[in-house]
Design an enzyme around this catalytic site. Structure first.
Site, PDB file in Angstrom:
ATOM      1  N   ILE A   1       1.536  31.629 -18.174  1.00 21.73           N
ATOM      2  CA  ILE A   1       2.071  32.636 -16.309  1.00 21.73           C
ATOM      3  C   ILE A   1       1.069  32.550 -15.783  1.00 21.73           C
ATOM      4  O   ILE A   1       1.800  31.690 -14.482  1.00 21.73           O
ATOM      5  CB  ILE A   1       1.962  34.273 -17.436  1.00 21.73           C
ATOM      6  CG1 ILE A   1       2.663  34.629 -18.369  1.00 21.73           C
ATOM      7  CG2 ILE A   1       2.275  34.718 -16.185  1.00 21.73           C
ATOM      8  CD1 ILE A   1       2.927  35.691 -18.697  1.00 21.73           C
TER       9      ILE A   1
ATOM     10  N   TYR B   1      -4.282  40.661 -31.381  1.00 24.49           N
ATOM     11  CA  TYR B   1      -4.498  40.231 -30.353  1.00 24.49           C
ATOM     12  C   TYR B   1      -3.931  41.402 -29.055  1.00 24.49           C
ATOM     13  O   TYR B   1      -4.935  41.839 -28.345  1.00 24.49           O
ATOM     14  CB  TYR B   1      -3.062  39.104 -30.053  1.00 24.49           C
ATOM     15  CG  TYR B   1      -2.624  39.464 -28.384  1.00 24.49           C
ATOM     16  CD1 TYR B   1      -2.701  38.763 -28.205  1.00 24.49           C
ATOM     17  CD2 TYR B   1      -1.649  39.736 -28.524  1.00 24.49           C
ATOM     18  CE1 TYR B   1      -2.862  38.901 -25.876  1.00 24.49           C
ATOM     19  CE2 TYR B   1      -0.664  39.825 -27.036  1.00 24.49           C
ATOM     20  CZ  TYR B   1      -1.176  39.539 -26.112  1.00 24.49           C
ATOM     21  OH  TYR B   1      -0.870  39.491 -24.583  1.00 24.49           O
TER      22      TYR B   1
ATOM     23  N   LYS C   1      -6.395  43.097 -26.387  1.00 22.70           N
ATOM     24  CA  LYS C   1      -5.789  43.465 -25.135  1.00 22.70           C
ATOM     25  C   LYS C   1      -5.940  44.719 -24.591  1.00 22.70           C
ATOM     26  O   LYS C   1      -6.135  45.435 -23.216  1.00 22.70           O
ATOM     27  CB  LYS C   1      -4.358  43.352 -24.768  1.00 22.70           C
ATOM     28  CG  LYS C   1      -4.234  41.768 -25.089  1.00 22.70           C
ATOM     29  CD  LYS C   1      -4.624  40.838 -23.694  1.00 22.70           C
ATOM     30  CE  LYS C   1      -4.190  41.031 -22.059  1.00 22.70           C
ATOM     31  NZ  LYS C   1      -4.366  40.539 -20.863  1.00 22.70           N
TER      32      LYS C   1
ATOM     33  N   GLY D   1       2.389  43.203 -40.374  1.00 25.41           N
ATOM     34  CA  GLY D   1       2.229  43.958 -38.999  1.00 25.41           C
ATOM     35  C   GLY D   1       3.220  43.718 -38.085  1.00 25.41           C
ATOM     36  O   GLY D   1       2.697  44.434 -37.055  1.00 25.41           O
TER      37      GLY D   1
ATOM     38  N   THR E   1      -0.395  43.682 -21.381  1.00 25.14           N
ATOM     39  CA  THR E   1       0.671  43.425 -22.135  1.00 25.14           C
ATOM     40  C   THR E   1       1.573  45.016 -22.339  1.00 25.14           C
ATOM     41  O   THR E   1       0.879  46.132 -22.470  1.00 25.14           O
ATOM     42  CB  THR E   1       0.871  42.592 -23.328  1.00 25.14           C
ATOM     43  OG1 THR E   1       1.604  42.638 -24.412  1.00 25.14           O
ATOM     44  CG2 THR E   1      -0.725  42.821 -24.001  1.00 25.14           C
ATOM     45  N   ASP E   2       2.655  45.058 -23.238  1.00 25.73           N
ATOM     46  CA  ASP E   2       3.098  46.295 -23.624  1.00 25.73           C
ATOM     47  C   ASP E   2       2.693  46.040 -25.137  1.00 25.73           C
ATOM     48  O   ASP E   2       3.513  47.196 -25.355  1.00 25.73           O
ATOM     49  CB  ASP E   2       5.165  45.971 -23.118  1.00 25.73           C
ATOM     50  CG  ASP E   2       5.347  44.613 -23.952  1.00 25.73           C
ATOM     51  OD1 ASP E   2       5.282  44.105 -24.250  1.00 25.73           O
ATOM     52  OD2 ASP E   2       7.560  44.653 -23.784  1.00 25.73           O
ATOM     53  N   GLU E   3       2.535  45.202 -25.634  1.00 30.10           N
ATOM     54  CA  GLU E   3       1.691  45.562 -26.684  1.00 30.10           C
ATOM     55  C   GLU E   3       1.183  46.447 -26.710  1.00 30.10           C
ATOM     56  O   GLU E   3       1.006  46.624 -27.900  1.00 30.10           O
ATOM     57  CB  GLU E   3       2.117  43.898 -27.388  1.00 30.10           C
ATOM     58  CG  GLU E   3       2.780  42.909 -27.450  1.00 30.10           C
ATOM     59  CD  GLU E   3       2.727  42.322 -28.646  1.00 30.10           C
ATOM     60  OE1 GLU E   3       1.391  42.088 -29.184  1.00 30.10           O
ATOM     61  OE2 GLU E   3       2.848  41.109 -28.053  1.00 30.10           O
TER      62      GLU E   3
END
Ligand code: NAD
Ligand code: DAU
Length: 360
Positions: A13, A162, A166, A299, A136-138
């Site tokens: 990105i 991860y 974040k 997960g 991130t949307d995560e």
């Protein structure tokens, strides 16, 4: 001239963002790209900007406080766009430590260095300085079919190492606004796709494998949903948030393009079939028979879906590239950059691929 410090600019990105910014602003901005060049960082991504007078690459690790402070001392940085991170969920499941070191501690180094460089004697900050954390949307966790969307107000519930790392970097960034009124924005974007994406991620992996007649690994039942956005639209959103966003605010970025993984794979196979000419030997290799269901990701988040209402209403951002067009642009880019793919899939990637997918 406004100076941007972009971290992780040699990654997927980050490099697309740098190209976007030079296309948009030309010689009227300066970009300093700071990247450690991990397996995911590739200076080939920036070949066509490296000779510009208003572009500088510095190889440095964001965990290295001295090196980062030196950059702030040497250049009068106005904007930070902080992309640098370990970005792959599967790798975080196998080796979480580096995710905490880079995504949490590295982010803290970046925040502190910018704060130290920008803070005025009275504890305020010059009006033009801005630090943007690319989240991130995560961080919001996982939705089920029938649930609504992730909003900026959705409570955090990260599941993978991860996304937990974040979320930590994200919360630290917000804490610097809440505590010091340090001038930040946070953007939470959905899944990106496009040129220069490393082939460990679903879309380039499927394109690359299909063209070689290799198995297409689908985790679980293939019905997990991701919300795909063409990378240029993400770059544009980041720029607009830095230009027009309210300080201290978070903006979700996404284009309402939810698709099951298995749908994505079918679209890629059909598009490859349409785009490959009859006499191209790869055409015979591209086949649905390559689809192979494999063990699920541990997960595995079921569904991500972003509500981009705030960024649309406050800032006027909307995605310009529809998926049908974006996937063709992406495939065309991979057709034209076979050498790039060969280079990034040789060496370390082979080892990772064989261990991860248990294939020889
Ligand atoms: P990427 O893995 O392609 O690139 C990461 C870059 O960061 C690489 O150039 C790498 O060399 C650099 N880097 C890693 N550790 C570093 C360190 N310690 N010091 C300096 N540089 C380091 O990642 P990407 O997909 O381009 O993601 C960029 C950012 O956007 C990440 O913060 C990620 O969490 C976020 N994000 C990604 C997506 C997506 O779909 N890919 C979506 C939303 C948010
Ligand atoms: O949502 C934003 C996030 O998107 C970013 O924050 C991450 O940096 C980025 O890597 C991406 O994470 P995902 O885990 O969603 O992306 P990935 O391409 O790894 O996987 C997309 C979906 O495809 C996911 O449901 C897992 C599945 N998958 C992935 C691979 C690599 C497969 O079924 N097979 C595969 O081989």
């Amino acid at each position: 001239m406004r100076t941007y410090l972009v971290t992780g600019g040699a990654g997927f990105i980050g490099s697309n963002y740098i190209h976007y910014m030079f296309r948009k602003y030309g010689d009227s901005i300066r970009i300093i790209n700071v990247d450690a060049l991990t397996y995911a960082g590739n200076l080939e991504n920036l070949k066509d900007v490296e000779s510009r007078d208003n572009y500088t690459f510095i190889r440095a690790d964001i965990r290295d406080r001295e090196a980062i402070e030196k950059i702030f001392a040497e250049y009068d940085i106005d904007r930070v766009v902080h992309f640098a991170a370990e970005s792959h969920v599967d790798r975080s499941i196998r080796n979480p430590e580096i995710f905490v070191e880079t995504n949490v501690l590295g982010t803290l180094v970046m925040l502190n260095a910018a704060k130290k460089a920008w803070e005025l004697p009275d504890g305020t900050y010059p009006a033009d300085k801005r630090f943007l954390y690319v989240s991130t949307d995560e961080v919001y966790g996982s939705l089920e079919e029938g649930d609504t969307y992730f909003y900026e107000t959705t409570p955090f519930s990260p599941h993978s190492p991860y996304s937990a790392s974040k979320a930590s970097g994200d919360m630290l960034t917000k804490a610097y606004w809440d505590t010091y009124r340090f001038p930040i924005n946070i953007t939470s974007c959905s899944n990106n796709y496009g040129p220069y994406q490393f082939p460990e991620k679903l879309i380039p992996l499927i394109i690359n494998n299909a063209l070689q007649g290799k198995k297409l690994p689908v985790y679980g039942d293939g019905k997990n949903v991701r919300d795909w956005l063409y990378v240029d639209d993400h770059a544009k959103a980041i720029d607009m948030v830095q230009e027009k966003g309210r300080l201290g605010e978070r903006y979700n970025i996404g284009g309402h393009n939810e698709k099951q993984n298995i749908e994505i794979i079918h679209i890629i196979l059909e598009t490859l079939q349409e785009m490959l000419s009859e006499d191209d030997p790869r055409k015979a290799l591209v086949s649905k028979d390559l689809i192979t269901y494999v063990e699920d990701r541990k997960g595995h988040d079921r569904r991500y879906a972003i509500a981009p209402d705030k960024i649309k209403e406050e800032i006027g951002w909307y995605p310009e590239t529809m998926f049908k067009e974006g996937i063709r642009l992406t495939i065309q880019w991979f057709f034209e950059h076979e050498e790039w793919m060969k280079n990034v899939t040789s060496g370390d990637y082979q080892k990772y691929y064989e261990e991860m997918y248990q294939v020889k």
